[in-house]
Every structure is written in structure tokens, then in C-alpha cells.
Design a protein around this motif. Structure first.
Motif, PDB file in Angstrom:
ATOM      1  N   ARG A  13     -31.777  83.138  22.648  1.00 55.15           N
ATOM      2  CA  ARG A  13     -32.888  83.922  22.094  1.00 55.15           C
ATOM      3  C   ARG A  13     -34.128  83.044  21.921  1.00 55.15           C
ATOM      4  O   ARG A  13     -35.232  83.431  22.329  1.00 55.15           O
ATOM      5  N   THR A  14     -33.937  81.862  21.332  1.00 55.92           N
ATOM      6  CA  THR A  14     -35.102  80.993  21.077  1.00 55.92           C
ATOM      7  C   THR A  14     -35.677  80.440  22.383  1.00 55.92           C
ATOM      8  O   THR A  14     -36.874  80.222  22.481  1.00 55.92           O
ATOM      9  N   GLU A  15     -34.797  80.237  23.379  1.00 57.70           N
ATOM     10  CA  GLU A  15     -35.269  79.785  24.705  1.00 57.70           C
ATOM     11  C   GLU A  15     -36.295  80.767  25.280  1.00 57.70           C
ATOM     12  O   GLU A  15     -37.222  80.384  25.973  1.00 57.70           O
ATOM     13  N   ARG A  16     -36.077  82.026  24.989  1.00 56.96           N
ATOM     14  CA  ARG A  16     -36.963  83.079  25.508  1.00 56.96           C
ATOM     15  C   ARG A  16     -38.103  83.401  24.541  1.00 56.96           C
ATOM     16  O   ARG A  16     -38.879  84.329  24.783  1.00 56.96           O
ATOM     17  N   GLY A  17     -38.150  82.671  23.451  1.00 58.29           N
ATOM     18  CA  GLY A  17     -39.227  82.880  22.471  1.00 58.29           C
ATOM     19  C   GLY A  17     -39.151  84.209  21.756  1.00 58.29           C
ATOM     20  O   GLY A  17     -40.173  84.776  21.367  1.00 58.29           O
ATOM     21  N   LEU A  18     -37.938  84.704  21.592  1.00 58.70           N
ATOM     22  CA  LEU A  18     -37.775  86.006  20.923  1.00 58.70           C
ATOM     23  C   LEU A  18     -37.389  85.819  19.459  1.00 58.70           C
ATOM     24  O   LEU A  18     -36.588  84.936  19.139  1.00 58.70           O
ATOM     25  N   THR A  19     -37.946  86.659  18.610  1.00 61.29           N
ATOM     26  CA  THR A  19     -37.493  86.683  17.214  1.00 61.29           C
ATOM     27  C   THR A  19     -36.259  87.592  17.146  1.00 61.29           C
ATOM     28  O   THR A  19     -35.978  88.329  18.108  1.00 61.29           O
ATOM     29  N   GLN A  20     -35.577  87.561  16.006  1.00 59.49           N
ATOM     30  CA  GLN A  20     -34.416  88.454  15.835  1.00 59.49           C
ATOM     31  C   GLN A  20     -34.863  89.912  15.955  1.00 59.49           C
ATOM     32  O   GLN A  20     -34.182  90.723  16.588  1.00 59.49           O
ATOM     33  N   ALA A  21     -36.016  90.220  15.356  1.00 60.38           N
ATOM     34  CA  ALA A  21     -36.518  91.611  15.402  1.00 60.38           C
ATOM     35  C   ALA A  21     -36.864  92.026  16.832  1.00 60.38           C
ATOM     36  O   ALA A  21     -36.597  93.162  17.233  1.00 60.38           O
ATOM     37  N   ALA A  22     -37.440  91.078  17.611  1.00 53.49           N
ATOM     38  CA  ALA A  22     -37.811  91.411  18.995  1.00 53.49           C
ATOM     39  C   ALA A  22     -36.563  91.655  19.841  1.00 53.49           C
ATOM     40  O   ALA A  22     -36.537  92.592  20.655  1.00 53.49           O
ATOM     41  N   LEU A  23     -35.551  90.834  19.647  1.00 54.82           N
ATOM     42  CA  LEU A  23     -34.303  91.038  20.399  1.00 54.82           C
ATOM     43  C   LEU A  23     -33.639  92.352  19.962  1.00 54.82           C
ATOM     44  O   LEU A  23     -33.112  93.095  20.796  1.00 54.82           O
ATOM     45  N   ALA A  24     -33.695  92.610  18.659  1.00 54.29           N
ATOM     46  CA  ALA A  24     -33.125  93.867  18.143  1.00 54.29           C
ATOM     47  C   ALA A  24     -33.803  95.058  18.809  1.00 54.29           C
ATOM     48  O   ALA A  24     -33.147  96.020  19.203  1.00 54.29           O
ATOM     49  N   GLU A  25     -35.128  94.954  18.985  1.00 56.28           N
ATOM     50  CA  GLU A  25     -35.886  96.030  19.614  1.00 56.28           C
ATOM     51  C   GLU A  25     -35.461  96.210  21.074  1.00 56.28           C
ATOM     52  O   GLU A  25     -35.274  97.328  21.553  1.00 56.28           O
ATOM     53  N   LEU A  26     -35.278  95.085  21.769  1.00 55.71           N
ATOM     54  CA  LEU A  26     -34.868  95.146  23.180  1.00 55.71           C
ATOM     55  C   LEU A  26     -33.497  95.807  23.347  1.00 55.71           C
ATOM     56  O   LEU A  26     -33.256  96.557  24.283  1.00 55.71           O
ATOM     57  N   VAL A  27     -32.600  95.475  22.427  1.00 53.14           N
ATOM     58  CA  VAL A  27     -31.224  95.987  22.536  1.00 53.14           C
ATOM     59  C   VAL A  27     -31.102  97.388  21.937  1.00 53.14           C
ATOM     60  O   VAL A  27     -30.227  98.156  22.341  1.00 53.14           O
ATOM     61  N   GLY A  28     -31.982  97.690  20.970  1.00 55.35           N
ATOM     62  CA  GLY A  28     -31.900  98.996  20.305  1.00 55.35           C
ATOM     63  C   GLY A  28     -30.945  98.987  19.129  1.00 55.35           C
ATOM     64  O   GLY A  28     -30.277  99.983  18.852  1.00 55.35           O
ATOM     65  N   VAL A  29     -30.878  97.830  18.450  1.00 58.38           N
ATOM     66  CA  VAL A  29     -30.030  97.718  17.252  1.00 58.38           C
ATOM     67  C   VAL A  29     -30.889  97.198  16.097  1.00 58.38           C
ATOM     68  O   VAL A  29     -32.070  96.920  16.275  1.00 58.38           O
ATOM     69  N   SER A  30     -30.274  97.057  14.930  1.00 55.29           N
ATOM     70  CA  SER A  30     -31.021  96.549  13.773  1.00 55.29           C
ATOM     71  C   SER A  30     -31.115  95.020  13.831  1.00 55.29           C
ATOM     72  O   SER A  30     -30.314  94.367  14.516  1.00 55.29           O
ATOM     73  N   ARG A  31     -32.081  94.462  13.067  1.00 54.07           N
ATOM     74  CA  ARG A  31     -32.206  93.005  13.004  1.00 54.07           C
ATOM     75  C   ARG A  31     -30.962  92.390  12.364  1.00 54.07           C
ATOM     76  O   ARG A  31     -30.526  91.303  12.718  1.00 54.07           O
ATOM     77  N   LYS A  32     -30.363  93.143  11.420  1.00 57.63           N
ATOM     78  CA  LYS A  32     -29.150  92.673  10.740  1.00 57.63           C
ATOM     79  C   LYS A  32     -28.015  92.456  11.739  1.00 57.63           C
ATOM     80  O   LYS A  32     -27.241  91.504  11.612  1.00 57.63           O
ATOM     81  N   THR A  33     -27.927  93.340  12.730  1.00 55.22           N
ATOM     82  CA  THR A  33     -26.877  93.197  13.747  1.00 55.22           C
ATOM     83  C   THR A  33     -27.030  91.854  14.462  1.00 55.22           C
ATOM     84  O   THR A  33     -26.065  91.109  14.625  1.00 55.22           O
TER      85      THR A  33
END
Lengths: 68, 147
Positions: A13-33
Motif C-alpha cells: 500500500r505504501t509503495e503505491r502511496g495509498l492511505t488506508q482510506a484510499a485503498l478502502a475506497e478502491l476495494v469498496g470496504v471500510s478503512r477499519k477493514t
């Protein structure tokens, strides 16, 4: 000895410069997940593991592996 | 594609839920204390009927909050995000622990009944307080750990 699922989600995730929230958005899940999977608090289902791998553009076995 | 505001809203509500659940458990258990300290044999007084109705309503609301994704008036997408895989796993664990606590409580009350006969209503109150209270505390604790 019980096997444990380890993951390199944080690294990918960090290699791609994504935050937890941004990855959550990409996957369609919550940041908690994302947080619980990253920290090993929660073992994701196969569907979620595949979705995470697809969002990061990596084969699932590069992100998740068995330990022990 | 999920819009950012839905994820943010789900995140904020998830944190609120994690803080709220143990508080609700304490209020619920305290309510049982009031019931046992002001016990009445008959329920003819309106104030007693109101107290029982309040307890029943709160029990149902808490059971629904435990077994559904809660926040019923929020948009469906936000509720889906809040009812994610870790939450479903935490809920299942909380219900398992709540069920076990209820069974242990029932066994304890069974033995207690040999020395002090228990009324059906008292027993139901105690078992519901144990089951719902323990499940709420467990769910809240697991949710806080996951934040």
C-alpha cells in the motif's frame, strides 16, 4: 504448531502511496477493514484477499502467505 | 466506486458505535439493579408498568443493535460499510460469548433455586441482563480494538 496468515499489505500500500482510506475506497470496504487486515487482527475471507490483491495489482500470494 | 464521504461517514459512525456499546451495556445493567432494588409483587401501578415497558423496549433495541448493522436511518451504503467482515466476525464472537455467559448464568440460577426459590420474571431479567450485557461489552471491546 498452528499456521498463521501473514501479509505485506502495508508494504504494498505504501509503495503505491495509498492511505488506508484510499485503498478502502478502491476495494469498496471500510478503512477499519484495511486496518485490521494490515495489523493481523483479522484474517480476511478469500473474496476480500482477492479484491485487495486486484486493487494493488499484485498476485494474492505476494500479499498473503502462510507462516509457521 | 465508493465515494469518499461514505467511507468517512462509516468510519466516524463505527468509532461512535465502539464507544456507545459498552456505555449502553452499563446503562442496561444498571437498569436491572433498579428493578431488583424496587421490586414490587404486582404491577398495578402505572409507574411499575412504565418501568417494565421501558426495560422491555430497551432490551429489544439492544438486541436489534447487536444482531443487525444498527444505525437504521443512515444510507444503505454507509450501513454496508459499517457491517464489514471484521464487524461481522466481532458480532459473531460477541453473540457466542453472550450465549455462553447466559448458559453459565442459567446453571448458577438453577443451583441457587434449590436454596432460594426464584420467580420466573426475576430469572428472565437476570438472564437477559447477563446475555445482552456481556455480548454488548464484548462487541464494544472487539470493535474498539479493531479501530
Amino acid at each position: 504448531m498452528p499456521e498463521r496468515l501473514s501479509n505485506r499489505l502495508l508494504e504494498h500500500r505504501t509503495e503505491r502511496g495509498l492511505t488506508q482510506a484510499a485503498l478502502a475506497e478502491l476495494v469498496g470496504v471500510s478503512r477499519k477493514t484495511i486496518n485490521t487486515v494490515e495489523n493481523g487482527v483479522f484474517v480476511p475471507s478469500t473474496v476480500l484477499a482477492l479484491k485487495l490483491a486486484r486493487a494493488l495489482g499484485e498476485p494474492v500470494e505476494r500479499i498473503f502467505s502462510l507462516e509457521g | 466506486m465508493v465515494i469518499q464521504s461514505d467511507i468517512e461517514a462509516a468510519d466516524r459512525l463505527t468509532q461512535r458505535r465502539a464507544r456507545m456499546l459498552p456505555t449502553m451495556a452499563v446503562i442496561f445493567i444498571a437498569q436491572q439493579g433498579i428493578y431488583f432494588t424496587t421490586k414490587t409483587e404486582d404491577l398495578t401501578r402505572p409507574v411499575d408498568q412504565l418501568r417494565i415497558a421501558g426495560w422491555l423496549l430497551m432490551s429489544i433495541v439492544l438486541l436489534l443493535a447487536l444482531t443487525t448493522d444498527g444505525f437504521w436511518f443512515k444510507p444503505k451504503r454507509v450501513r454496508e460499510l459499517m457491517d464489514d467482515e471484521p464487524t461481522r466476525a466481532n458480532r459473531a464472537d460477541a453473540l457466542r460469548v453472550g450465549f455462553l455467559a447466559t448458559m453459565v448464568g442459567a446453571i448458577g440460577l438453577f443451583f441457587l433455586s434449590f436454596f432460594d426459590p426464584l420467580e420466573a420474571r426475576e430469572t428472565i431479567h437476570l438472564l437477559m441482563a447477563i446475555g445482552i450485557g456481556v455480548a454488548l461489552i464484548r462487541f464494544g471491546w472487539l470493535e474498539r480494538r479493531a479501530l
